[in-house]
Design an enzyme around this catalytic site. Structure first.
Site, short mmCIF file in Angstrom:
data_model
loop_
_atom_site.label_atom_id
_atom_site.label_comp_id
_atom_site.label_asym_id
_atom_site.label_seq_id
_atom_site.Cartn_x
_atom_site.Cartn_y
_atom_site.Cartn_z
N GLY A 23 18.93 13.45 -64.53
CA GLY A 23 19.43 12.55 -63.47
C GLY A 23 19.61 11.13 -63.96
O GLY A 23 20.59 10.46 -63.65
N CYS A 24 18.66 10.65 -64.75
CA CYS A 24 18.71 9.28 -65.25
C CYS A 24 19.84 9.10 -66.25
O CYS A 24 20.51 8.06 -66.27
CB CYS A 24 17.37 8.90 -65.87
SG CYS A 24 16.00 9.02 -64.68
#
Length: 154
Positions: A44-45
């Site tokens: 996600g990051c």
């Protein structure tokens, strides 16, 4: 202390990639997007950073600088930034000073374990140093486009 929307962000200094020291007052006259994320090199990051990267020219055209913030070390940040060719700096906040200022350290649960971690959040500071918008509990999909729209509306 937590910053509320429509209030001035207190002065802060932070260490970032490229041997940069970020000093809020030195950025006056520019809009600032600060996005907090849990950890470098996680799916996600990475996607969020890539989305900011892919829209960096549009943010720049709107007189806006971008900073990503996590508790990772500068060394880890430098590698993460280089690997994904991020055209913006990543701030290392191991002491959680910025995290506390923006109140992003929250109780999280993962696989039944509870721990204190960074809640994915983004903050928009206008050219006068005032916090004008915040996004908390961010979902990555479509988020950067939403932030860009807010910047372009300033």
């Amino acid at each position: 202390m937590t910053i509320a929307v429509d209030t001035a962000v207190p002065e802060f200094t932070a260490q970032a990639t490229s041997d940069t020291t970020v000093i809020l007052s030195e950025l006056k006259g520019k809009n600032i997007v600060i996005y907090f994320y849990p950890k470098d090199n996680t799916p996600g990051c990475t996607t969020e950073g890539q989305n900011f990267r892919d829209n960096a020219a549009a943010f720049s055209a709107a007189n806006t600088v971008i900073f990503g913030v996590s508790r990772d070390s500068l060394r880890v940040h430098t590698n993460f930034k280089a690997k994904h060719e991020f055209p913006f700096e990543l701030i290392s906040d191991p002491e959680e000073e910025l995290c506390k200022l923006f109140d992003v350290i929250k109780l999280k649960k993962n696989y039944g374990k509870e721990y204190m971690g960074i809640e994915r959040s983004t903050f928009l500071i206008n050219a006068d140093g005032v916090l004008v918008q915040e996004w908390r509990k961010v979902r990555v999909k479509g988020h950067v486009e939403e932030v860009l729209e807010a910047v372009q509306a300033l």
